[in-house]
Structures are given as structure tokens and as C-alpha cells.
Scaffold this active site. Sequence first.
Site, PDB file in Angstrom:
ATOM      1  N   ASP A   1       0.869  -1.170   0.000  1.00 61.06           N
ATOM      2  CA  ASP A   1       0.000   0.000   0.000  1.00 61.06           C
ATOM      3  C   ASP A   1       0.908   1.222   0.000  1.00 61.06           C
ATOM      4  O   ASP A   1       2.120   1.107   0.158  1.00 61.06           O
ATOM      5  CB  ASP A   1      -0.894  -0.025   1.236  1.00 61.06           C
ATOM      6  CG  ASP A   1      -2.080   0.938   1.116  1.00 61.06           C
ATOM      7  OD1 ASP A   1      -2.161   1.658   0.111  1.00 61.06           O
ATOM      8  OD2 ASP A   1      -2.909   0.949   2.038  1.00 61.06           O
TER       9      ASP A   1
ATOM     10  N   ASP B   1      -6.148  -8.209   5.164  1.00 58.90           N
ATOM     11  CA  ASP B   1      -5.016  -8.568   4.307  1.00 58.90           C
ATOM     12  C   ASP B   1      -4.243  -9.780   4.818  1.00 58.90           C
ATOM     13  O   ASP B   1      -3.218 -10.137   4.245  1.00 58.90           O
ATOM     14  CB  ASP B   1      -4.053  -7.378   4.176  1.00 58.90           C
ATOM     15  CG  ASP B   1      -4.622  -6.299   3.272  1.00 58.90           C
ATOM     16  OD1 ASP B   1      -5.330  -6.651   2.309  1.00 58.90           O
ATOM     17  OD2 ASP B   1      -4.362  -5.115   3.531  1.00 58.90           O
TER      18      ASP B   1
ATOM     19  N   ASN C   1      38.240 -34.278  -0.616  1.00 59.72           N
ATOM     20  CA  ASN C   1      39.149 -34.990   0.283  1.00 59.72           C
ATOM     21  C   ASN C   1      38.669 -36.407   0.601  1.00 59.72           C
ATOM     22  O   ASN C   1      39.459 -37.345   0.654  1.00 59.72           O
ATOM     23  CB  ASN C   1      39.314 -34.202   1.589  1.00 59.72           C
ATOM     24  CG  ASN C   1      40.228 -33.000   1.412  1.00 59.72           C
ATOM     25  OD1 ASN C   1      41.050 -32.970   0.502  1.00 59.72           O
ATOM     26  ND2 ASN C   1      40.073 -32.014   2.275  1.00 59.72           N
TER      27      ASN C   1
ATOM     28  N   ASN D   1      38.941 -32.781  10.234  1.00 63.26           N
ATOM     29  CA  ASN D   1      37.585 -32.274  10.026  1.00 63.26           C
ATOM     30  C   ASN D   1      37.198 -31.269  11.103  1.00 63.26           C
ATOM     31  O   ASN D   1      36.566 -30.238  10.838  1.00 63.26           O
ATOM     32  CB  ASN D   1      36.610 -33.447  10.019  1.00 63.26           C
ATOM     33  CG  ASN D   1      35.183 -33.003   9.734  1.00 63.26           C
ATOM     34  OD1 ASN D   1      34.870 -32.535   8.651  1.00 63.26           O
ATOM     35  ND2 ASN D   1      34.310 -33.158  10.718  1.00 63.26           N
TER      36      ASN D   1
ATOM     37  N   ASP E   1      36.242 -27.389  10.472  1.00 62.66           N
ATOM     38  CA  ASP E   1      34.970 -26.801  10.900  1.00 62.66           C
ATOM     39  C   ASP E   1      35.186 -25.547  11.735  1.00 62.66           C
ATOM     40  O   ASP E   1      34.442 -24.564  11.615  1.00 62.66           O
ATOM     41  CB  ASP E   1      34.159 -27.822  11.694  1.00 62.66           C
ATOM     42  CG  ASP E   1      33.504 -28.862  10.796  1.00 62.66           C
ATOM     43  OD1 ASP E   1      33.333 -28.580   9.597  1.00 62.66           O
ATOM     44  OD2 ASP E   1      33.164 -29.954  11.294  1.00 62.66           O
TER      45      ASP E   1
END
Length: 840
Positions: free
Chosen positions: A316, A582, A646, A671, A675
Site C-alpha cells: 500500500d 489482508d 578430500n 575435520n 569446521d
Amino acid sequence: MNGPPTLIAAPWTGLSSSEAADRLRRFGPNEPAPPQRRRAMVQFARLFLEPLTVVLLVANSITALLGEFVDATLIMSIVLASTTINFLQTYRSQKAVEKLQAALVPTATALRDGQWQELPRQELVPGDIIRLNAGDLVPADARLLETSHLTVQQAALTGESLPVDKTADPSAPASTDPHAPHMVFLGSSIISGTAIAEVVATGKRTLFGGIVARLGAPPPETAFQRGLRDFSLLITRTVVFLVLLTLVVMLALGRPPLDASLFAVALAVGLTPEFLPMIVTITLAQGALRMARQRVLVKSLPAIENLGSVDIVCSDKTGTLTLGEMQLVAAVDLHGHDWPRACQLGWLNARTQSGLASPFNRVLLAHDVAEYADVVKLDELPFDFERRRVSVVVQVAGRVPLLVTKGAPETILPLCTAYEDEEGVHPLDEPVRAQAAAQFRQLSAEGLRVLAVAWRHWEAERSIELPDESDLVFAGFLAFADPPLPEAAEAIRQLAADGVRIKLLTGDNELVTAAVCRAVGLPAERIVLGSELERLDPLALERLVEEVDAFARVTPAQKHRIVLTLKARGHAVAFLCDGINDAPSLHAADVGISVMNSVDIAREAADIVLLDRRLSTLHEGIMEGRRAFSSVMTFLLMETSSNFGNVFSMAGAAAILPFLPMLPHQILLNNFLYDLAQIAIPRYRVDPLLTASPRRWDIGFVRAAMLVLGPISSLFDFLTFAVLLALFHVDERLFHSGWFVQSLVTQCLVVFVIRTARAPWRARPSWILTLNVLAIVGIGLPLPFSPFADVLGFVRLPPSYLLFLAVAVTSYLALVELARRGLYAWWNHRQRETVRPGRA
């Protein structure tokens, strides 16, 4: 339902604060489905029940039973460290978001200690007296004590699409039947009229609470959540294939079953992005915090990413393109002459009507009309969106009562048979009626919002009904100005530059709409009326909504149809509104946006609430959504490219080497460190090129990145294998050491290439990301030279290998850069093709 507490003028007394507190302790908070808030230690303990963590703990136990205490200690240390980091990061982010969302707690108006007070909805208790107005959500199950032309939307309870009438019956017993005319229920909303009601049930004891408890249905899945699920399925299929293949090959080569099993488990962990939930939560939570600083409150975290995908905003005009601050600039008769009588009658109507708050009424009430100080309201026909007017019966200083009607000129002029000016009352014949219509068009063409006021004497001793709005005397026009925002044109230009179009959906007439469009730079050559939409078939409507950016005199149902049609065209649509009717459009849009001072229905249905209803605020929110999307996508690209490469290398090496290419605990350590290097991604500086246009979730792009970047990583892994075996003639421990370092360094440093759509040296990374990645490299690279080398199974690396490593890493990053450019070019093409032809 806003405003200062006022003393009640009805016979109802309500509860005292102490009595309400006692009942709150007895009945509990008024929440149909109380949020599941687990204690911190419970949340921490539940992380150990994650499938991968369980597998690692089982492997750790078996390793310890076999006497491999070093490996067992390392595995347990990695599990504890990763779980603790996951918990701390996620818990902090969730707490920050909960603090933000506390500002969006729904409220209710209740009678406490003899005063009407605004209270959090969850504090309502049985016995409370509540007041309901148009636009309110019913906060609890309640028996109606007083009503005035009350209509309620209760589709969520009964499936009825149309509102139903409700009437008061204080003596009737409470009922759980949603069709009971004297009851209103949690989960419904007030469409028109007013009411005072007594709460009879709260929380789980409400009809809606029973439905929630039986169904327990989760909210609909967003595109972002659906994308993450597709990604998880992709990873799962890849993990299962590679792990089973590796396990079969190793067993076929005669490797010990336990070693083969532990190695396969480590492979699975190496490929699985176990930090993904944490990264997503932190990214979206950080985005929510930044959006809050831009005065944008997020109710649902996945909505942040959806906001970044938006390419069309349906809105609007009031408060987004205009100031939203009405000013009364003229009160005129139908000839266009100044006419204070129109303002006086408008004030009377505004002063005595109840129900939905109106910016026009606030302006009228600011005027001092001393001669009408002694006014009594006798009855009212509240505003509704079909009639678009409100009528009151009032008596001023004991004189003959008047019926005063105020509303849209198109609906009031046909009800009039006479008009008045300074010379008196005259018949309203067709020439004069045409003159009134011309005056209305002239005011509208100037961009003014126009209301009409009419009246007649009221002598009936009964309640007002719809047929009574007839044979009125037209009193005049009230013209209001809502100036365009000075920044609106620039905000629209910036949104367009970032790939977002504004479509204006307004209930105003086409003349007002055209004036506003010209003022803010929206195309005004063609403005489509809601009546035109009704005649169009679906294909014609699809073409129309693509071409036209301004729609006037549209109803809530037509707005809903426009939103659905735009979505069918492939657009990501945001819907910005604050209206009572609405809510369906807010639900239908990809992102529903409301404002803090809107009615309860709109705020409850929205995903995002703006504290500052300006397009520039919305623009900042959209850009923040794109930054959050880019952060998550960067993490996924890192995981699916480096990890896949990997692990593929490990699986291949395990089949050709006489020993394991890396020990299980070394894989887990690699790993884990990798991370840790990604934790700073949610806080990194996103390349502006990645936020220059809307982005959609595309699992095809993630898959392509895995299949392109992963083999590049594997190529350099096998090159490293060849160098270690052929040139350095390494043994098993030296092989483990050399490949561990090469794998970790390449995985960590590639983020500086993948994070940007430009050449890496042209997009400076944030210092947090840089320090974090370099710190992890600084920890991993010296491990073969550290006192922990022997425990970890490493040995010192020859200096010449470090020279090879520098050349290999540089070459790897250069090749990834070339591949990334091709991938992003392909992705940009796919993103453009997402929307059907015809999109601007």
C-alpha cells in the site's frame, strides 16, 4: 487497542491485580501451545543424541575396549569440543533472537482494577473482562457481554470463509461450539464492530488450544528449509555411496574389519557438515540482530533468507511511499467553497464512533469543536470494508438526534437526496450530483484523500440498521493530504537497482494513485482498477501483473489474487500491509511484512515487522537477507567442494595404498579444525556483487559445485600422493603427516576464493574471518613439528615438502578461482531463468 487506560462506564467490574495473579498461578499462562524451552543442560545433552555423534561415541567405546586409549581420548576430545562449541554458539544466538521477538508479544485490552489496561495476551485469565475492536485477534475463549454490530472471522475453527455475526447474551452458559452466537474464540479475529466479553477459557483449555494439542502440526516449510532438506538428502546419498564403496573395497583387500569400519565412520564424518545447523542458526540470528538495528524485527528466522530472495514488493502507499501522517487541508461543500459544517460533522462522527482506529479520525479530533462539547452517542453502525463508511446516531445538547455518516464519497453520494451549503438545504438533482462528482475528482487528482460527510435527522426509537443509511443530506468533502516521503523516489530507485520492483496495491481511487506514483517515480501511464481484474482470465491476469505496477480500488481478495499470480510467474513476493482483511495475502506471500502499529491480525500473520515503515528500512532488510543467504551458501560450497574432494581422495587412496591414507583420529581432527575455520563465516564481509540481485535456493548449483570443485581438490590430493611416494619415498607416518597438512591448508584457505564473486584480491575479507582461518592454519601446520606429533601419529616434514606445499596450494587456489568464475556465470544464468520470460 492502543491508548491510555480509561475508567469503565459499564456495569462490569473486572478483576483486581491480586486476583488475576492468583488465577494466573492456578490456570497457567494463556498460551495454546507453550513454547518448548528446554534447560541449557538438557539442550547440551541432546546434542550427544545426534546420529553422527552417537556413531562416534560407539566407535570411541570400541576403540577403548581394544586398548587404543590414545585414539579413544582423541575421538572423545573432538566430540566434546565440537559439541560444546556447537552448543555455545547456537544457544547464544537463540537467546539473542528470543530477546528480539519478545518485542512482538501479542496484547489484549482487559479491565483490571477498574481500568482498561493493555496486557500481554499470555497474562489473561478466566474471569477477565476484555474489550474487542475491529482488527483485534480474539485473545481467549470468551462470552459476549455487550456487542455492537460484531462480525467475526473464524475460518481457522470452522472452515467458513465468510465472517459471522455475533451477539451478546451474558446469561447464556459458556459453550465450546464455535457456532454459538454469544461466544468468541481464540484463533478468530474481529472484522467489524465492537464488543465487551468475559474470558471463560485460556491456554490449552481453549477450543483452539485443543486443536493445536491434537494436531501439533509444524508451520509450513519455507523455500530455505526445503533447500536445506534437499541438501541433506544429497549429502546423505553421497555419504552412503562412498562409505559403502570404501568399506567393500577395504574388506575385499583383506584389511582388518575394525580398522575398515573405523575408517569408514571417519570418512562419513569427514563428508558430513555437522556444523551446518550451528552455522545456519548463527547466520540467521546475526542477520536478525543486524536487522533489528535497522528497525526490522524478525518473527521467523527462515524468513530472513526468503526476504533476500524477494524481487517484487507489493505494498500500500500509506507510510511507505507517503509520510503516513494525515493533514486536513480542506473542508468544502460540493461547489468547492470552504465549509466548516463538513468539518464539524466529521468531528462528531470521529468523536463518537468506536472500532477501528483511523488516521483520518485522529486528524479530525485534533480540531476543537466547542459547540459540540455536550454530545451523547445513541447508536452506531460500525465501519466495514464492503460499505466503506461508518454511521453514528448522536444527540448534541438535548437537540433532535442526528444520523451522521462519513466514508468514501463513491458510497455516500448515491445515498444522498439533498445537499447543504451556506444558503441552506437543496435537492440533489443530477446536474448538482455531477458537479459533486467533478469536485471529488478534482481533489483526488491533486493527490488528496477525500471523505464525504452526510447527515439526516433521526427520530426513530430503535437501533440503526443498514437501510437507515438513505435519504441523506450531503454536507461536504473532507480533503486530507499525506505528502510523499522525500526519500521514497530514491528508495524505489535503489530497490530497482538491486533487482526489486515495487507494485502499488491500494484501495484509493486511480486519481490519487496516479498523483502518488508521479511524485515517487513509479510508472503511472497505466493504472488498473480492481473492477478490471474481475473480468480477466488467469493468462490475461498473468500478463497484466507483469506489466503494471499500480493497482487502484483493489479489494483484499483482489490483492490476494495478484500475489498468487505473481508467485505463479516465478517471482518471490513480499507483501507489506497493516490492514484487517489482508491476512490471507500476508500468508500467501513468500514474506509477509507488517508494521509495529498495525492491527493485531496483520502483525500476527506477518513474518517480519517493521518498526519504521519506510522503503529504505525494507531495503536494508532485503539486503541483510541476501547477506545471510550468501553466508550459508559459502559454507555449503566449502563443505561440498573441499570435503567431497578430500573424502573421495581418501576412498581412492584406501583402495590403492598398502596402508590407510590417514588414521581415523587424524581424519576427525582434520575435520574438526576445518569446521572451526568456518565458524567466522556468519560474521564475514559479504561481497556486494553477491547481494546485487535476488538469489534463490538452487540445489543444482550446490551439486554442480560439488562435482566441479570436489574433483579439483582430489586432483591436487593425488598429485600430493604421487609427490610423497615417488619423490620423497615416505613411509606410512610421513605420508599421514604430509597429507594431513596439505588437506587442512587447502580446505581452510579456499574460503578466500569461494566467498566472493570477484577476484579475491578485489574483495577484502573481514578481519574476523582472516584471523580465524589463519589461526587454524597456524595450529594445523606446525602439528608434525610439535610435542603432540608422536601422540597424533605424525612425524617432522622435510623443508623441501613445505616448498612443494606452497606451490601446490597456490596452484590449487588459482584453479579453483577459474572454476568458481565459470560456476558463478552459470548460476547467474540459472537465476535469471528462474522467472518466466516477461520479468522486467
